[in-house]
Design a protein around this motif. Sequence first.
Motif, PDB file in Angstrom:
ATOM      1  N   LEU A 157       0.853  -1.187   0.000  1.00 35.03           N
ATOM      2  CA  LEU A 157       0.000   0.000   0.000  1.00 35.03           C
ATOM      3  C   LEU A 157       0.888   1.236   0.000  1.00 35.03           C
ATOM      4  CD1 LEU A 157      -3.292   0.647   1.831  1.00 35.03           C
ATOM      5  CD2 LEU A 157      -1.465   2.333   2.115  1.00 35.03           C
ATOM      6  N   LEU A 158       0.593   2.177  -0.903  1.00 32.58           N
ATOM      7  CA  LEU A 158       1.384   3.399  -1.026  1.00 32.58           C
ATOM      8  C   LEU A 158       0.571   4.594  -0.573  1.00 32.58           C
ATOM      9  CD1 LEU A 158       3.893   4.988  -2.026  1.00 32.58           C
ATOM     10  CD2 LEU A 158       2.783   5.096  -4.275  1.00 32.58           C
ATOM     11  N   VAL A 159       1.184   5.404   0.275  1.00 35.05           N
ATOM     12  CA  VAL A 159       0.602   6.679   0.666  1.00 35.05           C
ATOM     13  C   VAL A 159       1.402   7.776  -0.023  1.00 35.05           C
ATOM     14  CG1 VAL A 159       0.118   8.258   2.573  1.00 35.05           C
ATOM     15  CG2 VAL A 159      -0.182   5.795   2.884  1.00 35.05           C
ATOM     16  N   VAL A 160       0.750   8.562  -0.849  1.00 39.06           N
ATOM     17  CA  VAL A 160       1.381   9.709  -1.494  1.00 39.06           C
ATOM     18  C   VAL A 160       0.975  10.926  -0.691  1.00 39.06           C
ATOM     19  CG1 VAL A 160       1.623  11.065  -3.598  1.00 39.06           C
ATOM     20  CG2 VAL A 160       1.281   8.590  -3.747  1.00 39.06           C
ATOM     21  N   PRO A 177       6.275  14.468 -14.814  1.00 42.99           N
ATOM     22  CA  PRO A 177       5.215  14.801 -13.866  1.00 42.99           C
ATOM     23  C   PRO A 177       4.525  13.547 -13.357  1.00 42.99           C
ATOM     24  CG  PRO A 177       4.505  15.254 -16.107  1.00 42.99           C
ATOM     25  CD  PRO A 177       5.967  14.925 -16.178  1.00 42.99           C
ATOM     26  N   LEU A 178       4.081  13.602 -12.096  1.00 43.76           N
ATOM     27  CA  LEU A 178       3.337  12.494 -11.530  1.00 43.76           C
ATOM     28  C   LEU A 178       1.877  12.634 -11.917  1.00 43.76           C
ATOM     29  CD1 LEU A 178       2.891  10.057  -9.658  1.00 43.76           C
ATOM     30  CD2 LEU A 178       2.630  11.689  -7.762  1.00 43.76           C
ATOM     31  N   ASP A 179       1.382  11.676 -12.678  1.00 46.02           N
ATOM     32  CA  ASP A 179      -0.027  11.611 -13.038  1.00 46.02           C
ATOM     33  C   ASP A 179      -0.622  10.452 -12.254  1.00 46.02           C
ATOM     34  OD1 ASP A 179      -2.519  11.050 -14.236  1.00 46.02           O
ATOM     35  OD2 ASP A 179      -1.882  12.037 -16.082  1.00 46.02           O
ATOM     36  N   LEU A 180      -1.374  10.766 -11.190  1.00 48.47           N
ATOM     37  CA  LEU A 180      -1.868   9.724 -10.305  1.00 48.47           C
ATOM     38  C   LEU A 180      -2.841   8.779 -11.007  1.00 48.47           C
ATOM     39  CD1 LEU A 180      -2.346  11.562  -6.914  1.00 48.47           C
ATOM     40  CD2 LEU A 180      -0.938   9.547  -7.332  1.00 48.47           C
ATOM     41  N   ARG A 181      -3.634   9.296 -11.932  1.00 50.26           N
ATOM     42  CA  ARG A 181      -4.562   8.420 -12.648  1.00 50.26           C
ATOM     43  C   ARG A 181      -3.786   7.362 -13.431  1.00 50.26           C
ATOM     44  NH1 ARG A 181      -9.826   9.127 -14.679  1.00 50.26           N
ATOM     45  NH2 ARG A 181      -9.773  11.342 -14.189  1.00 50.26           N
ATOM     46  N   GLU A 182      -2.741   7.786 -14.119  1.00 47.80           N
ATOM     47  CA  GLU A 182      -1.934   6.852 -14.889  1.00 47.80           C
ATOM     48  C   GLU A 182      -1.191   5.890 -13.966  1.00 47.80           C
ATOM     49  OE1 GLU A 182       1.577   5.186 -16.722  1.00 47.80           O
ATOM     50  OE2 GLU A 182       1.621   6.757 -15.173  1.00 47.80           O
ATOM     51  N   PHE A 183      -0.715   6.392 -12.817  1.00 46.13           N
ATOM     52  CA  PHE A 183       0.038   5.569 -11.882  1.00 46.13           C
ATOM     53  C   PHE A 183      -0.842   4.472 -11.296  1.00 46.13           C
ATOM     54  CE2 PHE A 183       1.624   4.378  -7.742  1.00 46.13           C
ATOM     55  CZ  PHE A 183       2.987   4.262  -7.939  1.00 46.13           C
ATOM     56  N   THR A 184      -2.028   4.840 -10.800  1.00 47.84           N
ATOM     57  CA  THR A 184      -2.902   3.845 -10.183  1.00 47.84           C
ATOM     58  C   THR A 184      -3.430   2.840 -11.201  1.00 47.84           C
ATOM     59  OG1 THR A 184      -4.792   5.353 -10.404  1.00 47.84           O
ATOM     60  CG2 THR A 184      -3.608   5.371  -8.308  1.00 47.84           C
ATOM     61  N   ALA A 185      -3.558   3.255 -12.465  1.00 46.99           N
ATOM     62  CA  ALA A 185      -4.006   2.325 -13.500  1.00 46.99           C
ATOM     63  C   ALA A 185      -2.907   1.329 -13.870  1.00 46.99           C
ATOM     64  CB  ALA A 185      -4.444   3.094 -14.740  1.00 46.99           C
ATOM     65  N   ARG A 186      -1.656   1.760 -13.772  1.00 44.80           N
ATOM     66  CA  ARG A 186      -0.547   0.913 -14.203  1.00 44.80           C
ATOM     67  C   ARG A 186      -0.178  -0.130 -13.155  1.00 44.80           C
ATOM     68  NH1 ARG A 186       5.230   3.577 -15.195  1.00 44.80           N
ATOM     69  NH2 ARG A 186       3.963   4.968 -16.498  1.00 44.80           N
ATOM     70  N   TYR A 187      -0.264   0.231 -11.881  1.00 43.53           N
ATOM     71  CA  TYR A 187       0.229  -0.651 -10.828  1.00 43.53           C
ATOM     72  C   TYR A 187      -0.925  -1.203  -9.998  1.00 43.53           C
ATOM     73  CZ  TYR A 187       4.595   1.574 -12.101  1.00 43.53           C
ATOM     74  OH  TYR A 187       5.675   2.050 -12.796  1.00 43.53           O
ATOM     75  N   ASP A 188      -0.843  -2.489  -9.704  1.00 50.66           N
ATOM     76  CA  ASP A 188      -1.890  -3.165  -8.938  1.00 50.66           C
ATOM     77  C   ASP A 188      -1.594  -3.017  -7.450  1.00 50.66           C
ATOM     78  OD1 ASP A 188      -4.055  -4.656  -8.231  1.00 50.66           O
ATOM     79  OD2 ASP A 188      -3.061  -6.584  -8.531  1.00 50.66           O
ATOM     80  N   ILE A 189      -1.724  -1.796  -6.958  1.00 46.38           N
ATOM     81  CA  ILE A 189      -1.447  -1.505  -5.558  1.00 46.38           C
ATOM     82  C   ILE A 189      -2.381  -0.380  -5.122  1.00 46.38           C
ATOM     83  CG2 ILE A 189       0.421   0.065  -6.214  1.00 46.38           C
ATOM     84  CD1 ILE A 189       1.777  -0.538  -3.580  1.00 46.38           C
ATOM     85  N   PRO A 190      -3.036  -0.502  -3.973  1.00 50.02           N
ATOM     86  CA  PRO A 190      -3.894   0.586  -3.510  1.00 50.02           C
ATOM     87  C   PRO A 190      -3.072   1.810  -3.127  1.00 50.02           C
ATOM     88  CG  PRO A 190      -3.757  -1.151  -1.865  1.00 50.02           C
ATOM     89  CD  PRO A 190      -3.087  -1.679  -3.088  1.00 50.02           C
ATOM     90  N   ALA A 202     -10.356  17.054  -3.712  1.00 51.35           N
ATOM     91  CA  ALA A 202     -10.710  15.675  -3.378  1.00 51.35           C
ATOM     92  C   ALA A 202     -11.429  15.001  -4.528  1.00 51.35           C
ATOM     93  CB  ALA A 202     -11.578  15.664  -2.123  1.00 51.35           C
ATOM     94  N   SER A 203     -12.308  15.724  -5.194  1.00 53.17           N
ATOM     95  CA  SER A 203     -13.048  15.151  -6.311  1.00 53.17           C
ATOM     96  C   SER A 203     -12.114  14.697  -7.422  1.00 53.17           C
ATOM     97  CB  SER A 203     -14.052  16.177  -6.837  1.00 53.17           C
ATOM     98  OG  SER A 203     -14.744  15.684  -7.961  1.00 53.17           O
ATOM     99  N   HIS A 204     -11.125  15.526  -7.745  1.00 51.98           N
ATOM    100  CA  HIS A 204     -10.152  15.152  -8.778  1.00 51.98           C
ATOM    101  C   HIS A 204      -9.362  13.923  -8.360  1.00 51.98           C
ATOM    102  CE1 HIS A 204     -10.860  18.427 -11.517  1.00 51.98           C
ATOM    103  NE2 HIS A 204     -10.636  19.336 -10.592  1.00 51.98           N
ATOM    104  N   LEU A 205      -8.966  13.861  -7.083  1.00 49.32           N
ATOM    105  CA  LEU A 205      -8.157  12.740  -6.623  1.00 49.32           C
ATOM    106  C   LEU A 205      -8.961  11.442  -6.601  1.00 49.32           C
ATOM    107  CD1 LEU A 205      -6.133  14.468  -3.784  1.00 49.32           C
ATOM    108  CD2 LEU A 205      -5.222  13.539  -5.904  1.00 49.32           C
ATOM    109  N   MET A 206     -10.234  11.516  -6.275  1.00 50.07           N
ATOM    110  CA  MET A 206     -11.055  10.308  -6.287  1.00 50.07           C
ATOM    111  C   MET A 206     -11.117   9.696  -7.671  1.00 50.07           C
ATOM    112  SD  MET A 206     -14.125  11.482  -3.730  1.00 50.07           S
ATOM    113  CE  MET A 206     -13.721  12.048  -2.066  1.00 50.07           C
TER     114      MET A 206
END
Length: 369
Positions: A157-160, A177-190, A202-206
């Motif tokens: 589990l990763l906390v950013v 740049p860190l694109d969280l949408r791309e990161f979470t889609a690429r890696y199978d880790i919460p 918060a809405s964007h991050l969700m």
Amino acid sequence: MADIDIGGGRTARAAVDLDDLSLVPTRRTRDRDMVDLSWDLDAYQLDLPLMSAPLDAVTAPDTAAAIARLGGLGVLNLEGLWTRYDDPVEVLEEIAELQPGPEATARLQQLYDHPVREDLIGRRVEQLSEQGIAAGSLTPQKVGRYHDAALEAGLELLVVQGVAVTAQHVSGEEADPLDLREFTARYDIPVVVGGVASAKSASHLMRTGAVGILVGMGRSSVSTTDAALGIGIPRATAIAEVAAVRNRYLMDSGRYVQVIASGGLRTGGDVAKAIACGADAVMVGRALAAAEEAPGRGAYWGLSAAHHELPRGRFERVETLGTLEQLLTGPAHRDDGTVNLFGGLRRAMAVCGTSTRRDLQRVALAVRA
């Protein structure tokens, strides 16, 4: 909350902090043993709705294991002392002898100037895996640089976490740049991200696929972000607004994102009020720094206390109040709510007649005028 005209046509939001609130019991109470504190974070089932703050004064590999045995989730700072030194015990002992003031800040800057090593990131993640859930934190600026070493070692589990985390972090020319949408889609880790203090962020991050949002900015007892940057949002309003956005996102997407209150939570009453405002769980720092097992040994400093250009966290002394077990689940020997945090939450839920944290989120609240 209504906007207030502060002059010249400029408006500001009215906001409420947790200290301004009280829970309001209604017609029903229940026995404490009928209260369920359990929390599901993605695939992980926890007995306590707790994450430890990824601070070197709070979480070491051994304390993360102890927190796991007590039902919570320990999060190790993967850019902290444990990934800068082969054996940081002597460094922590030196820090424990420092006295609050400019000299302490200067010494912290020197000690944290030692570079992070990828081999140590891997070693610490392996230690965490051997003793519980391997959860670690990275700042948005360093996720791209260090995530491979952490994932290869078995990070679960990763906390950013940073002062303010957005869906896309733009770095300089040396890093992508860190694109969280791309990161979470690429890696199978919460991934849990934060801090945030506005519904829009918060809405964007969700929508990036994050499983949890840390709510809190500049409100910690050792944070000087408000003084240094002018950023600091009252917690009750921030939690309630992010929780409302979460509920709308659930209706639209069918996906539930955990809201985790972070910063300045020191008592069982703080924990209960944070959850009543809409949080699912809490991230606790200073309260755990008061444990006998805390790696800070009576010292406490913030995430940005050793920043090389603009420190935004003070160094302070913390009274040791008991063992981790006593601080989290009791028994308490003090009357101020700083010991047995989750016993306090359990009793608050029982007095309010609620059996689950979701029920507590609907309890009546009163605000001091």
